[in-house]
Design a protein around this motif. Structure first.
Motif, PDB file in Angstrom:
ATOM      1  N   VAL A  56       0.752  -1.290   0.028  1.00 50.60           N
ATOM      2  CA  VAL A  56       0.038  -0.067   0.015  1.00 50.60           C
ATOM      3  C   VAL A  56       0.755   1.374   0.194  1.00 50.60           C
ATOM      4  CG1 VAL A  56      -1.893  -1.184   1.233  1.00 50.60           C
ATOM      5  CG2 VAL A  56      -0.202  -0.134   2.569  1.00 50.60           C
ATOM      6  N   LEU A  57       2.276   1.084   0.266  1.00 50.52           N
ATOM      7  CA  LEU A  57       3.095   2.326   0.080  1.00 50.52           C
ATOM      8  C   LEU A  57       3.131   2.654  -1.212  1.00 50.52           C
ATOM      9  CD1 LEU A  57       6.031   1.597   2.606  1.00 50.52           C
ATOM     10  CD2 LEU A  57       4.208   3.320   2.989  1.00 50.52           C
ATOM     11  N   PRO A  58       3.057   4.103  -1.505  1.00 49.17           N
ATOM     12  CA  PRO A  58       3.510   4.681  -2.979  1.00 49.17           C
ATOM     13  C   PRO A  58       4.959   4.223  -3.044  1.00 49.17           C
ATOM     14  CG  PRO A  58       2.460   6.236  -1.381  1.00 49.17           C
ATOM     15  CD  PRO A  58       2.913   5.225  -0.656  1.00 49.17           C
ATOM     16  N   ALA A  59       5.161   3.264  -4.324  1.00 49.11           N
ATOM     17  CA  ALA A  59       6.423   2.645  -4.393  1.00 49.11           C
ATOM     18  C   ALA A  59       7.312   3.894  -4.757  1.00 49.11           C
ATOM     19  CB  ALA A  59       6.208   1.714  -5.700  1.00 49.11           C
ATOM     20  N   LEU A  60       6.937   4.640  -5.929  1.00 50.58           N
ATOM     21  CA  LEU A  60       7.931   5.627  -6.163  1.00 50.58           C
ATOM     22  C   LEU A  60       8.302   6.792  -5.325  1.00 50.58           C
ATOM     23  CD1 LEU A  60       9.534   7.203  -8.771  1.00 50.58           C
ATOM     24  CD2 LEU A  60       7.104   8.308  -9.096  1.00 50.58           C
ATOM     25  N   LEU A  61       7.231   7.011  -4.313  1.00 50.40           N
ATOM     26  CA  LEU A  61       7.690   8.010  -3.076  1.00 50.40           C
ATOM     27  C   LEU A  61       8.388   7.294  -2.050  1.00 50.40           C
ATOM     28  CD1 LEU A  61       7.161  10.839  -1.985  1.00 50.40           C
ATOM     29  CD2 LEU A  61       5.110   9.938  -0.713  1.00 50.40           C
ATOM     30  N   PHE A  62       8.117   6.020  -1.800  1.00 54.41           N
ATOM     31  CA  PHE A  62       9.032   5.502  -1.131  1.00 54.41           C
ATOM     32  C   PHE A  62      10.537   5.487  -1.447  1.00 54.41           C
ATOM     33  CE2 PHE A  62      10.601   1.286   1.206  1.00 54.41           C
ATOM     34  CZ  PHE A  62      10.689   2.106   2.612  1.00 54.41           C
ATOM     35  N   ALA A  63      10.895   4.956  -2.632  1.00 53.81           N
ATOM     36  CA  ALA A  63      12.021   4.962  -3.360  1.00 53.81           C
ATOM     37  C   ALA A  63      12.611   6.134  -3.362  1.00 53.81           C
ATOM     38  CB  ALA A  63      12.047   4.326  -4.697  1.00 53.81           C
ATOM     39  N   MET A  64      11.931   7.271  -3.491  1.00 52.21           N
ATOM     40  CA  MET A  64      12.670   8.562  -3.651  1.00 52.21           C
ATOM     41  C   MET A  64      13.124   8.957  -2.204  1.00 52.21           C
ATOM     42  SD  MET A  64       9.712  10.562  -5.801  1.00 52.21           S
ATOM     43  CE  MET A  64      10.465  12.059  -5.323  1.00 52.21           C
ATOM     44  N   VAL A  65      12.228   8.426  -1.226  1.00 51.70           N
ATOM     45  CA  VAL A  65      12.621   8.840   0.093  1.00 51.70           C
ATOM     46  C   VAL A  65      14.028   8.162   0.424  1.00 51.70           C
ATOM     47  CG1 VAL A  65      12.270   8.636   2.605  1.00 51.70           C
ATOM     48  CG2 VAL A  65      10.360   9.363   0.939  1.00 51.70           C
ATOM     49  N   VAL A  66      14.049   6.773   0.295  1.00 52.60           N
ATOM     50  CA  VAL A  66      15.367   5.848   0.380  1.00 52.60           C
ATOM     51  C   VAL A  66      16.616   6.663  -0.481  1.00 52.60           C
ATOM     52  CG1 VAL A  66      16.454   3.913   0.113  1.00 52.60           C
ATOM     53  CG2 VAL A  66      13.996   3.936   0.774  1.00 52.60           C
ATOM     54  N   VAL A  67      16.449   6.957  -1.519  1.00 51.93           N
ATOM     55  CA  VAL A  67      17.636   7.494  -2.424  1.00 51.93           C
ATOM     56  C   VAL A  67      17.893   8.679  -1.703  1.00 51.93           C
ATOM     57  CG1 VAL A  67      18.257   8.362  -4.498  1.00 51.93           C
ATOM     58  CG2 VAL A  67      16.788   6.261  -4.554  1.00 51.93           C
ATOM     59  N   THR A  68      17.051   9.783  -1.343  1.00 56.63           N
ATOM     60  CA  THR A  68      17.399  10.978  -0.859  1.00 56.63           C
ATOM     61  C   THR A  68      17.900  10.798   0.479  1.00 56.63           C
ATOM     62  OG1 THR A  68      15.323  11.864  -1.954  1.00 56.63           O
ATOM     63  CG2 THR A  68      16.341  13.444  -0.385  1.00 56.63           C
ATOM     64  N   LEU A  69      17.700   9.934   1.513  1.00 60.13           N
ATOM     65  CA  LEU A  69      18.205   9.741   2.530  1.00 60.13           C
ATOM     66  C   LEU A  69      19.788   9.284   2.517  1.00 60.13           C
ATOM     67  CD1 LEU A  69      15.492   8.074   4.725  1.00 60.13           C
ATOM     68  CD2 LEU A  69      16.296  10.471   4.825  1.00 60.13           C
ATOM     69  N   PHE A  70      19.918   8.308   1.603  1.00 64.50           N
ATOM     70  CA  PHE A  70      21.322   7.691   1.354  1.00 64.50           C
ATOM     71  C   PHE A  70      22.091   8.243   0.256  1.00 64.50           C
ATOM     72  CE2 PHE A  70      18.533   4.911   3.639  1.00 64.50           C
ATOM     73  CZ  PHE A  70      19.446   4.300   4.901  1.00 64.50           C
ATOM     74  N   SER A  71      21.593   9.393  -0.372  1.00 64.52           N
ATOM     75  CA  SER A  71      22.335  10.059  -1.310  1.00 64.52           C
ATOM     76  C   SER A  71      22.294   9.093  -2.703  1.00 64.52           C
ATOM     77  CB  SER A  71      23.850  10.346  -1.171  1.00 64.52           C
ATOM     78  OG  SER A  71      24.715   9.216  -1.229  1.00 64.52           O
TER      79      SER A  71
END
Length: 302
Positions: A145-160
């Motif tokens: 149910v998580l927005p896949a693109l939004l969650f991936a953007m958060v992961v990439v942003t947090l870890f550069s």
């Protein structure tokens, strides 16, 4: 009168032995069905050509994809740039060849990661059932149910942004479908007689999961893994288009994202990498459809 002349001999009375039927191995049958599928063969040839260009291209044509080689916005079929140059003057052909490596690598590794996570969780859920199944399915539903693109953007942003973080982000958010498919297959096989026979001879749970049930559940999982490669390539292109790709590694998504503001005056810098992504995903989809027809016994009879 000679009785031996009137009675049929024992050898003559015996029926002729029938030749033994040759049973074809399921793998050989699946390969034969795959090779008879024209669209699957076309997809395989297309994908092999793309892989050949991406792997051997940099060796045959060594260059720096970030180097400015001609005037900015040079149109295609020019002497300095066969496919034109982008807004900075980088050669589109060079960036296209070198960008294929990063895009295909991220797509393959991310798909492998998502399939590994999905098969592991789905196998445990389907085999053990009960509370284990309920707990793992709640985790699966949470990620689903998580927005896949939004969650991936958060992961990439947090870890550069880098190839590693992009690959991990795609793999983490795209395993839920494989998990549900694996769970369904294990629920179907775990109560069959050959699995009960393995338990009766004392086989452990690990052997039953990985060496007994999983090989029988592989056909639909192979198809799912093939299609996951195309989905991962599109996902990487989307992240790079949003500026979350690795800025130090040329990729097809980065080519489109960096030139999106100049699409009207420099359409070729967007069209050519977009066509490369389209052809790659199309080839993978054709292969997946061919594998589905070849590995599914019900579809072989069509």
């Amino acid at each position: 009168m000679n009785k031996s002349a009137t009675l049929p001999s024992a050898t003559a009375a015996m029926p002729a032995a029938r030749p033994a039927l040759k049973v074809e191995h399921p793998g050989a049958e699946a390969l034969r069905m795959f090779l008879r599928n024209p669209s699957a063969i076309a997809g395989m040839a297309m994908l092999l050509l793309i892989l050949l260009v991406a792997i051997a291209g940099p060796w045959v044509y060594p260059a720096d994809p970030f180097e400015i080689r001609s005037a900015p916005l040079t149109p295609p079929f020019s002497e300095d740039a066969w496919l034109g140059s982008d807004y900075l003057g980088r050669d589109v052909l060079t960036t296209l060849v070198y960008g294929g490596r990063a895009t295909l690598l991220v797509g393959a590794v991310a798909a492998l990661l998502s399939v590994a996570i999905g098969i592991t969780l789905g196998a445990f859920a389907g085999y053990y059932g009960g509370r284990v199944d309920a707990a793992l399915m709640r985790v699966t539903e949470f990620f689903q149910v998580l927005p896949a693109l939004l969650f991936a953007m958060v992961v990439v942003t947090l870890f550069s942004p880098s190839l590693v973080t992009v690959t991990l982000a795609i793999g983490i958010v795209s395993w839920t479908g494989t998990a549900r498919l694996t769970r369904a297959e294990f629920l179907k096989f775990r109560s069959l007689e050959f699995v009960r026979a393995e338990r009766a001879i004392g086989a452990g749970n690990a052997r039953i999961i990985w060496k007994v049930i999983l090989p029988n559940a592989l056909p639909p999982l192979v198809v799912s893994a093939t299609l996951a490669v195309g989905a991962a390539i599109l996902f990487e292109a989307g992240l790079s288009f949003l500026g979350l790709g690795d800025p130090n590694q040329m990729s097809w998504g980065l080519m489109i994202g960096s030139s999106r503001q100049y699409v009207l005056s420099c359409w070729w810098a967007v069209a050519f990498p977009g066509a490369a992504i389209f052809l790659t995903v199309l080839a993978v989809s054709l292969i997946g459809d061919g594998l589905n027809d070849a590995l599914n016994p019900k579809l072989r009879e069509r």
